[in-house]
Scaffold this motif. Structure first.
Motif, short mmCIF file in Angstrom:
data_model
loop_
_atom_site.label_atom_id
_atom_site.label_comp_id
_atom_site.label_asym_id
_atom_site.label_seq_id
_atom_site.Cartn_x
_atom_site.Cartn_y
_atom_site.Cartn_z
N TYR A 123 0.84 -1.20 0.00
CA TYR A 123 0.00 0.00 0.00
C TYR A 123 0.88 1.26 0.00
O TYR A 123 0.61 2.23 -0.73
CB TYR A 123 -0.95 0.01 1.21
CG TYR A 123 -2.09 0.96 0.98
CD1 TYR A 123 -3.28 0.53 0.43
CD2 TYR A 123 -1.94 2.33 1.24
CE1 TYR A 123 -4.30 1.41 0.14
CE2 TYR A 123 -2.94 3.21 0.96
CZ TYR A 123 -4.13 2.74 0.41
OH TYR A 123 -5.13 3.62 0.12
N GLY A 183 2.14 2.02 -3.24
CA GLY A 183 1.13 2.71 -4.04
C GLY A 183 1.08 4.20 -3.76
O GLY A 183 0.94 5.02 -4.67
N ILE A 184 1.21 4.56 -2.48
CA ILE A 184 1.26 5.98 -2.13
C ILE A 184 2.45 6.63 -2.83
O ILE A 184 2.36 7.73 -3.39
CB ILE A 184 1.38 6.15 -0.60
CG1 ILE A 184 0.06 5.73 0.07
CG2 ILE A 184 1.73 7.59 -0.23
CD1 ILE A 184 0.14 5.71 1.59
N ALA A 185 3.58 5.91 -2.81
CA ALA A 185 4.78 6.45 -3.45
C ALA A 185 4.57 6.60 -4.96
O ALA A 185 4.92 7.62 -5.55
CB ALA A 185 5.98 5.56 -3.15
N ASP A 199 1.82 7.06 -6.47
CA ASP A 199 0.87 8.15 -6.69
C ASP A 199 1.52 9.51 -6.43
O ASP A 199 0.94 10.54 -6.78
CB ASP A 199 -0.33 8.01 -5.75
CG ASP A 199 -1.21 6.83 -6.11
OD1 ASP A 199 -1.03 6.28 -7.21
OD2 ASP A 199 -2.07 6.45 -5.30
N GLY A 200 2.66 9.51 -5.77
CA GLY A 200 3.29 10.77 -5.41
C GLY A 200 2.57 11.51 -4.31
O GLY A 200 2.70 12.73 -4.17
N ASN A 201 1.81 10.77 -3.50
CA ASN A 201 1.03 11.42 -2.43
C ASN A 201 1.82 11.50 -1.13
O ASN A 201 1.27 11.26 -0.05
CB ASN A 201 -0.29 10.67 -2.21
CG ASN A 201 -1.30 11.00 -3.29
OD1 ASN A 201 -0.96 11.65 -4.27
ND2 ASN A 201 -2.52 10.56 -3.11
N TYR A 202 3.08 11.78 -1.22
CA TYR A 202 3.89 11.99 -0.03
C TYR A 202 5.06 12.89 -0.44
O TYR A 202 5.27 13.15 -1.63
CB TYR A 202 4.38 10.67 0.58
CG TYR A 202 5.56 10.02 -0.13
CD1 TYR A 202 5.52 9.79 -1.50
CD2 TYR A 202 6.70 9.67 0.57
CE1 TYR A 202 6.60 9.21 -2.13
CE2 TYR A 202 7.78 9.09 -0.06
CZ TYR A 202 7.72 8.86 -1.42
OH TYR A 202 8.79 8.29 -2.06
N ALA A 203 5.75 13.36 0.55
CA ALA A 203 6.96 14.15 0.30
C ALA A 203 6.70 15.40 -0.53
O ALA A 203 7.58 15.86 -1.25
CB ALA A 203 8.03 13.28 -0.37
N GLU A 232 0.57 11.38 2.68
CA GLU A 232 0.08 10.16 3.33
C GLU A 232 1.24 9.32 3.86
O GLU A 232 2.36 9.36 3.35
CB GLU A 232 -0.71 9.31 2.34
CG GLU A 232 -1.98 9.98 1.83
CD GLU A 232 -2.70 9.12 0.80
OE1 GLU A 232 -2.95 7.94 1.09
OE2 GLU A 232 -2.99 9.64 -0.29
#
Lengths: 478, 362
Positions: free
Chosen positions: A248, A251-253, A255-259, A267
């Motif tokens: 999971y 998947g966040i990585a 999606d680029g939904n961090y950093a 996230e």
């Protein structure tokens, strides 16, 4: 204690007996009612009361036998290094015995067992500002969540004894590690539990009746993760979910939904697992994948020191916090019975990983005060002295002292106790109302897309049941 | 370049584009990629490669995961050049850990991705067996439908390649026994091209068994024809006296046997199963109602096998049509032998014909 516990006493009864495993721990919600005083519910049908009575007799019987086992253990513990022929002696002795499991490796502790904030200049001091920035509402909320979860836990244990649950999995003693770390998560984070994370479930918004349903046999799931702040389902195959959490986080990585630099939207994932699971290959593979892909993820190990009956010293000959370092993941050890340390360290680790600094690992030293499950008998494998040493470090009383030192009075604790009792009563009422699921549940959602075999078998069962005399129909509440 | 060379940083564009996770009805079979001719003679490995490429072009949520599938293109080159076109974030060279591959694919599917996992060889799937059977297969059921598991696991399987232990096995039955999984196996390049795309579009986990001995055999791939349903079996040769059923590389053996039988005056019908779970029984039952005799063949050991299941079910459904007991021709109930003995272990046309003769003698 430096020797392994004595071999199980063959006379001590069958596996899975209904031995009352709980010890007397303070119930902050109602000091007058200990875990051992399980009142038969007025709402329980007569047949269930009879079952409870039978179990009570079995309990007395087993308690006497268990005392013998405890005596044997006590004798063994006075002879360090002199084995009694137990299996463990066939292997080179571990350098640490069960009591040394908790060997400190710069253990972060903000609140002492005496309920006082630490004032020294050690590594823990870094975290004090985090705590000092918290308002009284949140600080009291920590207490409320620990107390309510423990009260819930005791109610569920009682429901199990009364035949209303097939099994119970107590979390007593681990509330500090759970409540602190759970409050450190942000709404957008994803939480992957093992199966003893009742406090975390509650903090994330799960109706704990869902947990009850798992153990009453009405569901394998109990909640929809998307509706409860991304608190994923309990997973019973030990360690399997660590890989799901890593996937999971990959998947966040992707999606680029961090950093992105915005901690309010970036996230992160936190996965909970125990000391026993660290021996599972899946946990090592999850650490490998997390390191390879630098996932935004915190591994939160609750080291409660016992994998059912096997001590952590059999799982690892180094402190478990040193494991992740071999995978290239920073690890930090905390006093897991210090809710404030759990909060502060987890919050920092989550924000570091959501900022793109890679996975983090936290080992929370805590203790399973109760049994592994209601079928377990911990008196057969651990000493009362060890247990009492951990009861003295109970996360709840120390935190109550801390709150009182900050001005919380009896009224605050009385209100929380009342809320906990109400919570437990509500769980009891709704547990008894939980009905068996429809037989459709066997077939629905085996597949997402239509499936001819499932369709045919569902139809066959319906026709078969229709063909039977009504009183003989299987399933349902018959 | 591998994923370990370049970690997944946030600066690169997200691969999902505007696609909404959970919207699982992307048509993937409408048009060929611009680089592919509409009709081509391709070996199965290339047909699979073209099918995977098309699926990745159609849906940005489709990912490839596996050992050595990046710059190398997989040990059988089925994923060749895919990383070059789609990059290391969509074609992931994973650490060497099958449970890790499947377990992280489950997490990615929870996130809305559609992972396609390559297991390097049949005999190496077992480190991932727990994740497949206790997690992947049950995840949708455990979530009461709130989570879908569109994960494809590609498994090169079967013998006839002269390889060492663990490289020639047929483990389908272990997975066919597990509710929640779907199993398919193409026998031709054209089926391989279409079935891999249909498997990727499935919202359920699909075990995709690739007959590795057929990887290098060419066949016509028509990229304009619409796909037949994934879980349908198909009559590939018509006949009147005996029905032969098999899947994957066994279909070629059955067609050889049918040709030989015809030369001896026996008319044999051959059915390619294509789907092992669920099994499409209608063409089989219809055929048996015509021929009265059924021989089921596979490379796998026969005990508690897909072949046994077919024998039992056809006996139930077509009992009064049967002129002879349903016969099975399978690998022996022994470990796959050293390669010098593989032609003895694996059913060939002669062993199939022996069963045809026994069926005809009733």
């Amino acid at each position: 204690m430096t020797s392994r516990p004595a071999a199980p006493d063959d006379q001590a009864g069958p596996i899975g007996n209904e031995k009352d495993c709980e010890v007397t721990v303070p119930n902050p919600a109602n000091p007058a009612q200990s875990a051992q005083q399980a009142p038969a519910s007025e709402q329980a049908p007569a047949s269930e009361q009879a079952t409870a009575s039978k179990q009570a007799q079995a309990t007395d019987h087993a308690a006497g036998q268990a005392q013998g086992a405890a005596d044997t253990q006590a004798a063994a513990s006075t002879q360090p290094g002199k084995g009694t022929g137990s299996f463990g002696r066939a292997w080179p002795a571990a350098s640490t015995g069960p009591d040394e499991n908790a060997q400190p490796v710069e253990t972060i502790q903000v609140l002492t067992p005496e309920g006082v904030l630490r004032a020294d200049d050690g590594p823990s001091a870094d975290y004090l500002p985090v705590i000092e920035s918290l308002g009284d509402d949140l600080l009291r909320r920590f207490h409320r969540d620990m107390v309510v979860t423990r009260r819930f836990d005791m109610e569920a244990a009682n429901l199990q004894k009364q035949g209303q649950l097939g099994l119970w999995v107590p979390s007593v003693g681990q509330e500090g590690a759970q409540v602190g770390s759970a409050h450190a998560t942000r709404a957008q984070d994803h939480v992957f539990p093992a199966y003893r994370e009742h406090a975390i479930a509650m903090v994330r918004g799960v109706d704990l009746l869902g947990v009850i349903g798992l153990l009453r046999g009405t569901t394998h799931g109990g909640w929809n993760p998307a509706e409860v702040d991304n608190f994923h389902l309990y997973t019973l195959v030990i360690g399997s979910h660590t890989l799901h959490s890593t996937g999971y986080a990959m998947g966040i990585a992707l999606d680029g939904n961090y950093a992105t630099g915005n901690p309010d939207t970036d996230e992160a994932v936190i996965v909970y697992f125990g000391d026993g699971s660290t021996s599972q290959g899946d946990v090592s593979e999850a650490l490998v994948f997390a390191a390879s892909y630098q996932t935004p993820q915190v591994f939160f190990l609750q080291n409660n020191h016992w994998a059912i009956s096997v001590p952590v010293s059999t799982q690892s000959r180094v402190p478990l916090v040193q494991r992740p370092m071999g995978f290239g993941i920073p690890g930090i050890q905390i006093d897991g019975n210090d809710v404030l340390a759990s909060y502060a360290v987890t919050a920092r680790a989550l924000d570091e990983t959501r900022a793109g600094r890679g996975p983090r690992f936290i080992e929370a030293l805590t203790y399973r005060i109760g049994a592994h499950t209601s079928s377990d008998d911990p008196t057969k494998y651990r000493t009362d002295a060890e247990l009492q040493s951990w009861v003295a470090k109970d996360p709840i009383p120390r935190y109550e002292k801390f709150l009182r030192s900050r001005g919380a009075g009896d009224d605050v604790f009385a209100a929380i106790a009342e809320e906990a009792d109400d919570f437990a009563a509500d769980i009891r009422r709704r547990t008894l109302e939980l009905e068996s699921p429809s037989t459709d549940k066997i077939f629905d959602h085996v597949y997402s897309d239509p499936h001819p075999v499932i369709d045919a078998q569902k139809l066959w069962l319906a026709e078969y049941e229709d063909s039977l005399e009504p009183e003989a129909a299987p399933g349902g509440d018959a | 370049m591998t994923m370990t060379d370049k970690t997944m940083d946030a600066s690169a564009p997200a691969p999902r584009g505007d696609t909404t996770p959970g919207d699982a009805t992307q048509p993937g079979t409408a048009h060929p990629g611009p680089a592919q001719p509409a009709v081509a003679q391709l070996p199965m490995a290339k047909a699979l490669n073209a099918g995977l490429q098309q699926a990745m072009r159609d849906d940005p949520r489709v990912l490839m995961m596996g050992e050595d599938i990046g710059p190398l293109g997989g040990v059988f080159r089925v994923t060749e050049h895919l990383q070059r076109e789609f990059g290391p974030k969509r074609v992931l060279d994973t650490p060497l850990a099958e449970s890790g591959i499947i377990g992280t694919a489950i997490g990615l599917a929870m996130r809305g991705y559609r992972p396609v996992c390559e297991i390097q060889f049949d005999g190496f799937i077992f480190p991932g067996f727990d994740q497949i059977t206790t997690q992947l297969a049950k995840m949708t059921n455990r979530h009461e439908g709130q989570v879908q598991m569109p994960v494809v696991i590609r498994v090169p399987y079967g013998g006839h390649i002269g390889a060492v232990e663990h490289h020639q096995e047929s483990p389908e039955a272990y997975f066919a026994h597990t509710p929640g999984l779907r199993l398919v196996s193409p026998s031709t390049p054209n089926d391989a091209y279409w079935m891999i795309q249909e498997a990727i579009q499935s919202n359920d986990p699909v075990m995709f068994f690739e007959p590795k001995s057929r990887y290098w055999h060419k066949g016509e791939v028509d990229m304009t024809a619409s796909a037949v349903p994934l879980h349908s079996s198909r009559v590939v040769r018509t006949g009147t006296e005996v029905t032969l059923v098999g899947h994957g590389a066994m279909v070629t053996v059955l067609l050889q046997a049918a040709e030989l039988a015809a030369s001896e005056g026996t008319s044999v019908e051959v059915i390619d199963l294509r789907s092992l779970s669920p099994i499409d029984y209608e063409p089989i039952v219809r055929s048996v109602q015509k021929t009265g005799r059924l021989v089921v063949a596979s490379e796998a050991p026969g005990f508690v096998s897909v072949s046994s299941e077919i024998a039992a079910t056809v006996t139930e459904r077509a009992f009064y049509s049967l002129e002879a007991p349903v016969l099975r021709v399978t690998g022996f109930d022994a470990p796959f032998p050293p390669a010098k003995l593989e032609t003895v272990y694996l059913p060939d046309a002669d062993r199939v014909l022996d069963a045809v003769d026994r069926a005809m003698a009733y």
